[in-house]
Design a protein around this motif. Structure first.
Motif, PDB file in Angstrom:
ATOM      1  N   LYS A  57      -3.096   3.140   2.753  1.00 18.46           N
ATOM      2  CA  LYS A  57      -3.543   2.347   3.907  1.00 18.46           C
ATOM      3  C   LYS A  57      -3.490   0.868   3.551  1.00 18.46           C
ATOM      4  CE  LYS A  57      -6.408   5.814   6.056  1.00 18.46           C
ATOM      5  NZ  LYS A  57      -7.676   6.509   5.896  1.00 18.46           N
ATOM      6  N   GLY A  93      -4.325  -2.834   2.937  1.00 16.49           N
ATOM      7  CA  GLY A  93      -5.581  -3.519   2.659  1.00 16.49           C
ATOM      8  C   GLY A  93      -6.537  -2.715   1.797  1.00 16.49           C
ATOM      9  N   LYS A  94      -6.202  -1.412   1.599  1.00 14.80           N
ATOM     10  CA  LYS A  94      -7.088  -0.589   0.767  1.00 14.80           C
ATOM     11  C   LYS A  94      -6.475  -0.396  -0.603  1.00 14.80           C
ATOM     12  CE  LYS A  94     -10.093   2.125   3.711  1.00 14.80           C
ATOM     13  NZ  LYS A  94     -10.553   3.480   3.983  1.00 14.80           N
ATOM     14  N   LYS A  95      -7.323  -0.219  -1.556  1.00 15.87           N
ATOM     15  CA  LYS A  95      -6.850  -0.005  -2.919  1.00 15.87           C
ATOM     16  C   LYS A  95      -6.145   1.367  -2.988  1.00 15.87           C
ATOM     17  CE  LYS A  95      -9.024   0.946  -6.885  1.00 15.87           C
ATOM     18  NZ  LYS A  95     -10.237   1.151  -7.623  1.00 15.87           N
ATOM     19  N   THR A 112      -5.144   4.942  -4.064  1.00 16.35           N
ATOM     20  CA  THR A 112      -5.901   5.933  -4.831  1.00 16.35           C
ATOM     21  C   THR A 112      -4.946   6.778  -5.662  1.00 16.35           C
ATOM     22  OG1 THR A 112      -5.727   7.649  -3.165  1.00 16.35           O
ATOM     23  CG2 THR A 112      -7.574   6.107  -2.943  1.00 16.35           C
TER      24      THR A 112
END
Lengths: 160, 214
Positions: free
Chosen positions: B101, B103-105, B107
């Protein structure tokens, strides 16, 4: 929690996959020699003899040297199915067709390695190698298909 | 081949602002936990143990090698006794279909989908094969030992891997297996194929894996 959901989906999937089908034999394991009764009729227009199905009014069939009847005074018969021996390469039958008695001898090979499935096991298939008759009723015999297995077909044609 | 890989690797490095992808990043060794559950449930007719090595290439290709040992020991209702055991192997490739996603780190959890080619060479036996001719009152019994067989199949696989604690992964896979070739009527064929399952044209399989990332 993520791990919980993971395990739930897994349990559901394993439940769906564990539904086993029943394991009884569902395939055809009957191996019989099919005999059709035929006659030749003269086509008056063309003057050519043609094969036609013959309907036997009364038929009794038993294995030679056997006491039990395979067909007992059956009426209106045009086709019969007979069991060949699996421990012997000659099978003989006594036919009583409308009070005329004939003995038919079938020479055949036996293949005991025709595998169907684990549930159904093996069947013994045959190859018809020769036929002879006392020729009281039957004047000629044709081997239409020499391979006798679990597929239904006409193997022998007896002509009157 | 290698040139193409490195070109696309460079492209990715230029495009990506987050991580630069190495050709070979890491690999994970996994063991399938399903056979242990099957043993615990008391299923001793069929057993199948397997493990896998899956590597990460360019951050998005996951080539995988799976190998195992499986067998079956079953007496059918007609008293025919079947037994087999043999090794199997599969090779294939997965892709991570989960896009990070924005803007998300990113995983270390993956939603993997891919294909496998499987192969097993094994031997089996069929004992107490009875044929009875009721009318003539004849019975023959045969034992067939050491019938050699081999099968190949392809699989479509989907599954997830979740990093539960650093380096330790858990997840499951569901696979649809399709056997190559057809069984000839009358010919002997094994009731069970190691790595494939029951000898049908198509099978479903499930794995529950625990793995460690190196």
């Amino acid at each position: 929690m993520k791990l919980n959901r993971l395990i739930n989906i897994f349990l559901l999937a394993s439940f769906l996959l564990s539904c086993n089908s029943s394991e009884e034999c569902r395939e055809e394991t009957d191996v019989k020699m099919t005999v059709d009764f035929m006659t030749r009729t003269l086509d008056t227009k063309s003057g050519i003899y043609k094969n036609a199905v013959l309907i036997i009014d009364s038929l009794t069939v038993k294995g030679l040297d056997s006491d039990s009847l395979i067909y007992n005074n059956s009426k209106k018969v045009k086709s019969i199915a007979l069991p060949l021996r699996i421990g012997n390469t000659e099978t003989a039958f006594e036919f009583r067709i409308n009070n005329i008695t004939d003995t038919l001898y079938f020479q055949h090979s036996n293949n005991d390695q025709y595998f169907i499935s684990l549930e159904c096991g093996c069947v013994v298939t045959h190859e018809i190698l020769g036929v002879s008759t006392t020729a009281h009723f039957s004047d000629s015999i044709i081997i239409n298909n020499k391979d006798v297995n679990n597929i239904e077909t006409t193997h022998i044609q007896i002509f009157n | 081949m290698w040139a193409t890989f490195s070109v696309s690797a460079q492209k990715q490095t230029q495009d990506s602002t987050k991580v630069s992808e190495k050709l070979f990043r890491n690999f994970r060794i996994e063991a399938d936990m399903v056979p242990l559950a099957m043993l615990a449930l008391g299923n001793n007719e069929i057993y199948s143990f397997e493990g896998a090595v899956q590597a990460t290439f360019l951050g998005k290709y996951y080539p995988v090698f799976e190998a195992g040992f499986a067998g079956a020991d079953k007496t059918a209702d007609n008293n025919i006794h079947f037994k087999t055991a043999g090794p199997f192997a599969r090779i294939g490739l997965d892709f991570d279909v989960m896009k990070p996603k924005p803007g998300k780190k990113p995983t270390n959890n993956h939603f993997l989908a891919g294909v496998r080619i499987g192969y097993s060479a094994y031997s089996y036996q069929l004992n107490n094969v009875n044929v009875t001719q009721d009318y003539w009152n004849e019975t023959i019994t045969r034992n067939y030992t050491n019938i050699e067989a081999q099968n190949a199949w392809f699989e479509i696989v989907a599954g997830i891997r979740v990093e539960i604690i650093p380096k330790l992964y858990m997840g499951w896979s569901v696979r649809n297996k399709n056997r190559f070739g057809e069984t000839t009527p009358g010919e002997f064929h094994s009731y069970y194929i190691p790595g494939f399952g029951k000898n049908k044209s198509s099978n479903w399989g499930v794995n529950y894996s625990i793995g460690y990332m190196f």
